[in-house]
Enzyme design. Structure first.
Site, PDB file in Angstrom:
ATOM      1  N   SER A 135     -13.307 -22.926 -19.049  1.00  0.00           N
ATOM      2  CA  SER A 135     -12.385 -23.717 -19.868  1.00  0.00           C
ATOM      3  C   SER A 135     -10.961 -23.209 -19.703  1.00  0.00           C
ATOM      4  CB  SER A 135     -12.775 -23.627 -21.345  1.00  0.00           C
ATOM      5  OG  SER A 135     -11.750 -24.179 -22.154  1.00  0.00           O
ATOM      6  N   HIS A 181     -13.254 -27.202 -17.117  1.00  0.00           N
ATOM      7  CA  HIS A 181     -13.408 -27.821 -18.433  1.00  0.00           C
ATOM      8  C   HIS A 181     -12.058 -27.911 -19.134  1.00  0.00           C
ATOM      9  CE1 HIS A 181     -15.931 -28.990 -21.867  1.00  0.00           C
ATOM     10  NE2 HIS A 181     -15.090 -28.303 -22.619  1.00  0.00           N
ATOM     11  N   ASP A 231     -10.330 -28.716 -22.693  1.00  0.00           N
ATOM     12  CA  ASP A 231     -10.481 -28.897 -24.135  1.00  0.00           C
ATOM     13  C   ASP A 231      -9.234 -29.594 -24.660  1.00  0.00           C
ATOM     14  OD1 ASP A 231     -13.022 -27.636 -24.911  1.00  0.00           O
ATOM     15  OD2 ASP A 231     -12.124 -25.839 -24.061  1.00  0.00           O
ATOM     16  N   MET A 261      -7.233 -31.288 -27.655  1.00  0.00           N
ATOM     17  CA  MET A 261      -7.163 -31.276 -29.117  1.00  0.00           C
ATOM     18  C   MET A 261      -5.900 -31.987 -29.577  1.00  0.00           C
ATOM     19  SD  MET A 261      -8.136 -27.274 -29.684  1.00  0.00           S
ATOM     20  CE  MET A 261      -9.300 -26.450 -28.602  1.00  0.00           C
ATOM     21  N   HIS A 274     -13.248 -32.739 -22.475  1.00  0.00           N
ATOM     22  CA  HIS A 274     -13.845 -32.806 -23.818  1.00  0.00           C
ATOM     23  C   HIS A 274     -12.757 -33.248 -24.782  1.00  0.00           C
ATOM     24  CE1 HIS A 274     -15.396 -30.256 -27.460  1.00  0.00           C
ATOM     25  NE2 HIS A 274     -15.466 -31.558 -27.682  1.00  0.00           N
ATOM     26  N   MET A 302     -11.425 -33.794 -28.213  1.00  0.00           N
ATOM     27  CA  MET A 302     -11.511 -33.498 -29.645  1.00  0.00           C
ATOM     28  C   MET A 302     -10.363 -34.236 -30.312  1.00  0.00           C
ATOM     29  SD  MET A 302     -12.488 -29.443 -29.426  1.00  0.00           S
ATOM     30  CE  MET A 302     -11.816 -29.198 -27.778  1.00  0.00           C
ATOM     31  N   MET A 320     -21.954 -28.180 -29.172  1.00  0.00           N
ATOM     32  CA  MET A 320     -20.977 -27.164 -29.541  1.00  0.00           C
ATOM     33  C   MET A 320     -21.685 -26.007 -30.229  1.00  0.00           C
ATOM     34  SD  MET A 320     -18.100 -28.174 -28.416  1.00  0.00           S
ATOM     35  CE  MET A 320     -17.072 -26.913 -29.209  1.00  0.00           C
ATOM     36  N   ASP A 345     -21.095 -25.278 -25.191  1.00  0.00           N
ATOM     37  CA  ASP A 345     -19.713 -24.801 -25.199  1.00  0.00           C
ATOM     38  C   ASP A 345     -19.458 -24.036 -26.488  1.00  0.00           C
ATOM     39  OD1 ASP A 345     -16.986 -24.401 -25.085  1.00  0.00           O
ATOM     40  OD2 ASP A 345     -16.446 -26.519 -25.119  1.00  0.00           O
TER      41      ASP A 345
END
Length: 230
Positions: free
Chosen positions: A8, A33, A35, A37, A67, A69, A138, A176
């Protein structure tokens, strides 16, 4: 499926992100990966599609696993697939119509995934399993890197594995959160085949060689754990 290790970038050095990604791919990473947000669905703010687009222009060709979020999700599904995402996953509670959002990802040529928080029931997978290519469990609460692994998440991995196997689909099962050398085998035993690791890889102390060597040592140790007899 062959196991994947997906570092990540949340734990990478953003001042030299292109080199960090090059190094970790050279060290044997299977995917990168992202992430993402939004400081709305989760209480943090990270990267957007421009970062992914910049890495593609830099020359990164490895699969990129995004991913989301975020809430809402559909606009960023479009933006990240345009930027070069290979896999896009989102949380079912973040979409008004998860089935439609999954379809949007596939229509745009990417693999579609659903993400389950520690407090989200895996029962939500059953009516959507035919529309997914990846399930992400998660093992921490989303929003911050470097959190401790939640052991009970392994039960959810096993439940997801059972649902995937029952469906007969060609679906990856990703985990993850707090994944490192000393627990990756437990995650694999529960049924995971794709392992996101941030600080465990990018946070390894610098050795006498290059950062590629540092990252390779951790990835190799993880692969050794995955290959060891149960």
């Amino acid at each position: 499926m062959e196991p994947w290790i997906a570092p990540s970038i949340l734990a990478a050095d953003f001042a030299r992100l292109g080199q960090e990604v090059d190094d970790v791919v050279a060290a044997g990473a299977d995917a990168i990966h992202f992430d993402v947000m939004d400081n709305h669905y989760v209480p943090n703010l990270s990267v957007g599609p421009l970062v992914l687009g910049s890495l593609r222009k830099h020359g990164v060709t490895a699969p990129v696993d995004v991913h989301l979020m975020v809430k809402p999700v559909d606009a960023l599904i479009v933006a990240f697939t345009e930027a070069g995402a290979d896999i896009v996953s989102f949380h079912p509670e973040a979409s008004e119509h998860p089935h439609r959002s999954l379809g949007l990802i596939r229509e745009r040529g990417a693999k579609a995934g659903l993400v389950f928080n520690p407090g989200t029931s895996i029962a939500l997978l059953e009516p959507l399993v035919d529309a997914v290519d990846l399930v992400l469990i998660m093992s921490v609460n989303p929003g911050f890197g470097g959190q401790a692994f939640i052991p009970s998440s392994l039960d959810k991995v096993q439940a997801a594995r059972d649902a995937i196997d029952a469906s007969g689909g060609n679906i990856r099962l990703e985990i993850d959160g707090g994944i490192k050398v000393d627990n990756i085998a437990d995650a694999a035993a529960a049924g995971a085949d794709t392992f996101v690791a941030g600080s465990a890889i990018f946070g390894v102390p610098a050795g006498a060689g290059s950062r590629v060597d540092d990252y390779r040592s951790v990835i190799k140790a993880m692969r050794d754990e995955l290959a060891a007899p149960a």
